[in-house]
Design an enzyme around this catalytic site. Sequence first.
Site, PDB file in Angstrom:
ATOM      1  N   HIS A 237       0.866  -1.170   0.000  1.00  0.00           N
ATOM      2  CA  HIS A 237       0.000   0.000   0.000  1.00  0.00           C
ATOM      3  C   HIS A 237       0.908   1.228   0.000  1.00  0.00           C
ATOM      4  CE1 HIS A 237      -2.880   3.001   1.224  1.00  0.00           C
ATOM      5  NE2 HIS A 237      -3.836   2.161   0.909  1.00  0.00           N
ATOM      6  N   ARG A 258      -6.004   9.639  -2.123  1.00  0.00           N
ATOM      7  CA  ARG A 258      -5.554   9.854  -3.506  1.00  0.00           C
ATOM      8  C   ARG A 258      -6.755   9.877  -4.443  1.00  0.00           C
ATOM      9  NH1 ARG A 258      -2.626   5.700  -5.318  1.00  0.00           N
ATOM     10  NH2 ARG A 258      -3.111   4.433  -3.505  1.00  0.00           N
TER      11      ARG A 258
END
Length: 308
Positions: A237, A258
């Site tokens: 991640h 994001r």
Amino acid sequence: MSDQFSTDILILGTGGAGLMAALHAFWRDPVLDLTLVSKGGLAKSGCTRMVQGGYNVVLDPKDSLQAHFKDTVTGGAFLNDQDLAMTLVEDAPRIVRELENRIGCLFDRAPDGRIHQKAFAGQSFDRTVHVGDLTGIEIMSRLRDHIFAAGIRCLEYTRGLELLTSADSQRVVGAVLLDIQSGEFVVVRAKAVILCTGAGPLMYQRSACAQEKAMDGVAMAYRAGAHLMDMEMVQFHPTGMVVPGSRLNGALLEEGLRGAGAHLFNGRGERYMERYDLEKKERFTRDRVSRASYMEVIAGCGTENSNV
Ligand SMILES: Cc1cc2nc3c(=O)[nH]c(=O)nc-3n(C[C@H](O)[C@H](O)[C@H](O)COP(=O)(O)OP(=O)(O)OC[C@H]3O[C@@H](n4cnc5c(N)ncnc54)[C@H](O)[C@@H]3O)c2cc1C
């Protein structure tokens, strides 16, 4: 000292997979004797509870299973087992409805009353179902309520040590467990054993994963003769907290950031993802963003803590 008993189905691991397996077995036949085993507390251990972002699923008529499948295999650089990817995509709408209508998870709503779906990296459509950024807590809490209501036996703080096999080694017939609190062994004979112990990150310096996941479930399966596949496919991640010397070091900064438009900068203040993919930038898939960030650090463009 050791204790022993028999059960119809022994389920090792009480994350989302373990609790769903137990409930589906109970719904199919409430007379079955079921036993759940968890290294931690029921609904308090494992990674499912830690899920912040959410669950990708096609619900909007403007979206399609084909588009979700394409995003999945493209994101996987065509290394995915495509039959499994299709199963994931096709089953997701049914499972989300089951989580909401049968299990009682209350997912966030859009103003028009439909389930809200947010943007996630690597997805060509906003299809992530969530409960704020506490999606896993909602899912695990509601699953736990049903496990209590069904009266399913659960051995908490109990570690699976070894699977027991039949004399000809062809069948798994139970498991040896360790009660972590008393130090006593427990031998369970079972007609079926379901392993839901996940994998584990402990070989890495930092991880956002539940720390009791130590690959020992995978090792148990291997020793019992299971064939393991795709062991090199570890998920990285890309974003986590960098707080040297703190327990928060490595804690996850979720994908939705994001998705919602957060920018990544290297130690020179450059928005470096523009150099890796001009179109998707920070919304590139996790492996690409992780790799790009790592390349920045080894090229000497990281921060003073060797990060971005
Ligand atoms: C911080 C974080 C955020 C995430 N966010 C997302 C997201 O937004 N969307 C998404 O789709 N996925 C996300 N994931 C991935 C997702 O959490 C996992 O894929 C999923 O929860 C795995 O479920 P599971 O039931 O297989 O394992 P887990 O939920 O990890 O459960 C494993 C269980 O096995 C038990 N166990 C382990 N070893 C033993 C043993 N030897 N004996 C007995 N019990 C044992 C553990 O105690 C635990 O109960 C995230 C993961 C993390 C860590």
